[in-house]
Design an enzyme around this catalytic site. Structure first.
Site, mmCIF file in Angstrom:
data_model
loop_
_atom_site.group_PDB
_atom_site.id
_atom_site.type_symbol
_atom_site.label_atom_id
_atom_site.label_comp_id
_atom_site.label_asym_id
_atom_site.label_seq_id
_atom_site.Cartn_x
_atom_site.Cartn_y
_atom_site.Cartn_z
ATOM 1 N N MET A 10 0.837 -1.213 0.000
ATOM 2 C CA MET A 10 0.000 0.000 0.000
ATOM 3 C C MET A 10 0.872 1.263 0.000
ATOM 4 O O MET A 10 0.930 1.972 0.994
ATOM 5 C CB MET A 10 -0.939 -0.022 1.204
ATOM 6 C CG MET A 10 -1.876 -1.224 1.222
ATOM 7 S SD MET A 10 -2.689 -1.451 2.810
ATOM 8 C CE MET A 10 -1.367 -2.162 3.794
ATOM 9 N N GLN A 52 -11.435 2.725 0.385
ATOM 10 C CA GLN A 52 -11.203 4.074 0.908
ATOM 11 C C GLN A 52 -12.160 5.068 0.264
ATOM 12 O O GLN A 52 -12.808 5.869 0.939
ATOM 13 C CB GLN A 52 -9.767 4.520 0.617
ATOM 14 C CG GLN A 52 -8.707 3.948 1.523
ATOM 15 C CD GLN A 52 -7.340 4.524 1.172
ATOM 16 O OE1 GLN A 52 -7.068 4.857 0.027
ATOM 17 N NE2 GLN A 52 -6.481 4.636 2.158
ATOM 18 N N THR A 83 2.405 1.514 5.980
ATOM 19 C CA THR A 83 1.648 2.626 5.424
ATOM 20 C C THR A 83 1.173 3.482 6.581
ATOM 21 O O THR A 83 0.978 2.971 7.687
ATOM 22 C CB THR A 83 0.431 2.131 4.616
ATOM 23 O OG1 THR A 83 -0.447 3.218 4.331
ATOM 24 C CG2 THR A 83 -0.345 1.082 5.369
ATOM 25 N N ASN A 84 1.000 4.767 6.350
ATOM 26 C CA ASN A 84 0.483 5.660 7.392
ATOM 27 C C ASN A 84 -1.044 5.673 7.427
ATOM 28 O O ASN A 84 -1.656 5.480 8.475
ATOM 29 C CB ASN A 84 0.984 7.091 7.168
ATOM 30 C CG ASN A 84 2.451 7.264 7.500
ATOM 31 O OD1 ASN A 84 2.824 7.513 8.629
ATOM 32 N ND2 ASN A 84 3.304 7.138 6.493
ATOM 33 N N THR A 85 -1.673 5.885 6.267
ATOM 34 C CA THR A 85 -3.112 6.095 6.212
ATOM 35 C C THR A 85 -3.904 4.954 6.826
ATOM 36 O O THR A 85 -4.873 5.172 7.563
ATOM 37 C CB THR A 85 -3.565 6.312 4.751
ATOM 38 O OG1 THR A 85 -2.924 7.480 4.240
ATOM 39 C CG2 THR A 85 -5.068 6.482 4.669
ATOM 40 N N CYS A 196 3.464 9.934 4.573
ATOM 41 C CA CYS A 196 3.001 8.895 3.658
ATOM 42 C C CYS A 196 4.258 8.181 3.213
ATOM 43 O O CYS A 196 5.251 8.840 2.876
ATOM 44 C CB CYS A 196 2.254 9.497 2.468
ATOM 45 S SG CYS A 196 1.781 8.249 1.250
ATOM 46 N N THR A 197 4.248 6.881 3.208
ATOM 47 C CA THR A 197 5.490 6.140 2.983
ATOM 48 C C THR A 197 6.024 6.283 1.563
ATOM 49 O O THR A 197 7.158 5.890 1.294
ATOM 50 C CB THR A 197 5.295 4.646 3.323
ATOM 51 O OG1 THR A 197 4.120 4.151 2.663
ATOM 52 C CG2 THR A 197 5.160 4.456 4.821
#
Length: 233
Positions: A10, A52, A83-85, A196-197
């Site tokens: 992701m 999402q 992933t951050n989100t 965000c990665t």
């Protein structure tokens, strides 16, 4: 060496960073031909992104929770989400496993606090910049996160999904990101989190005098230290 279970894909572009950092650090710390012991569950980002867009976070929690449970069953000593989100559903993922879940915002906060910082800019997807799941995690550690204005947030997020997740590096987008980083610094940010990665694929520290904190690298490094027994959750 502890086995780290990675939930990736992701996007897969940034998951590569995790695998590289884990293995490089294992080799540096242990020498010789040593490499990291890790497991990877790589999900279909097309499916996740569709959920999402539809606001179906319960489905995202199900998919990622299944991945986490599978990693634990396969022998992972800890689980991390690359992933951050998607840390928006971290509590649901944690509820599916009994091994430690190593949170990206915690690793980032540790790094910021070690640097003596308190007020930082935050770039990421619109979800990360506008919802509270990430900013509140930082706030609980005494960190204030500043975000760009609405128009800049929209474009920052669009670059992530339309370009970086597809491996596209566009010079105009890099210039835009650097301008946003400059605005955040002018607004009082002591540093900027690349939250965000994928963002680290576009901008690096040598592009700007503003101090940058690349969450993909920070998180991966913290996982390597945990795997090597040099840091605990």
């Amino acid at each position: 060496m502890r086995i780290i279970g990675l939930i990736g894909g992701m996007s897969w572009e940034s998951t590569v960073t995790y695998y590289q950092v884990l293995n490089r650090m294992a080799a540096e710390k242990l020498g010789g031909l040593h490499s990291a012991r890790c497991l990877l569950a790589s999900v279909d980002f097309g499916e996740i992104e569709a959920f999402q867009a539809q606001g179906r976070w319960d489905e995202i929690a199900r998919v990622l929770g299944d991945a986490a449970a599978g990693l634990q069953k396969a022998g992972a000593d800890a689980v991390a989400l690359c992933t951050n989100t998607m840390h928006n559903v971290a509590p649901q993922i944690e509820s599916r496993i009994s091994v430690p879940f190593l949170h990206i915002a915690d690793a980032t906060a540790d790094e910021l606090l070690r640097a003596g910082l308190r007020k930082v800019g935050l770039l990421g997807t619109a979800f990360t910049m506008e919802q509270n799941f990430y900013k509140e995690r930082l706030r609980a550690r005494g960190l204030e996160a500043l975000t760009p204005d609405a128009a800049d947030r929209q474009r920052v997020s669009a670059v992530i999904y339309d370009e970086l997740c597809l491996g596209k590096i566009v010079p105009e987008s890099k210039a835009f990101y650097l301008s946003v980083i400059g605005k955040l610094a002018a607004g009082g940010a002591e540093a900027v989190i690349l939250g965000c990665t994928e963002i680290g694929l576009l901008v690096q520290q040598n592009d700007t005098p503003v101090r940058l904190f690349d969450t993909a690298y920070i998180h991966a490094r913290s996982l390597a230290l945990y795997a090597l027994g040099e840091a605990d959750k």
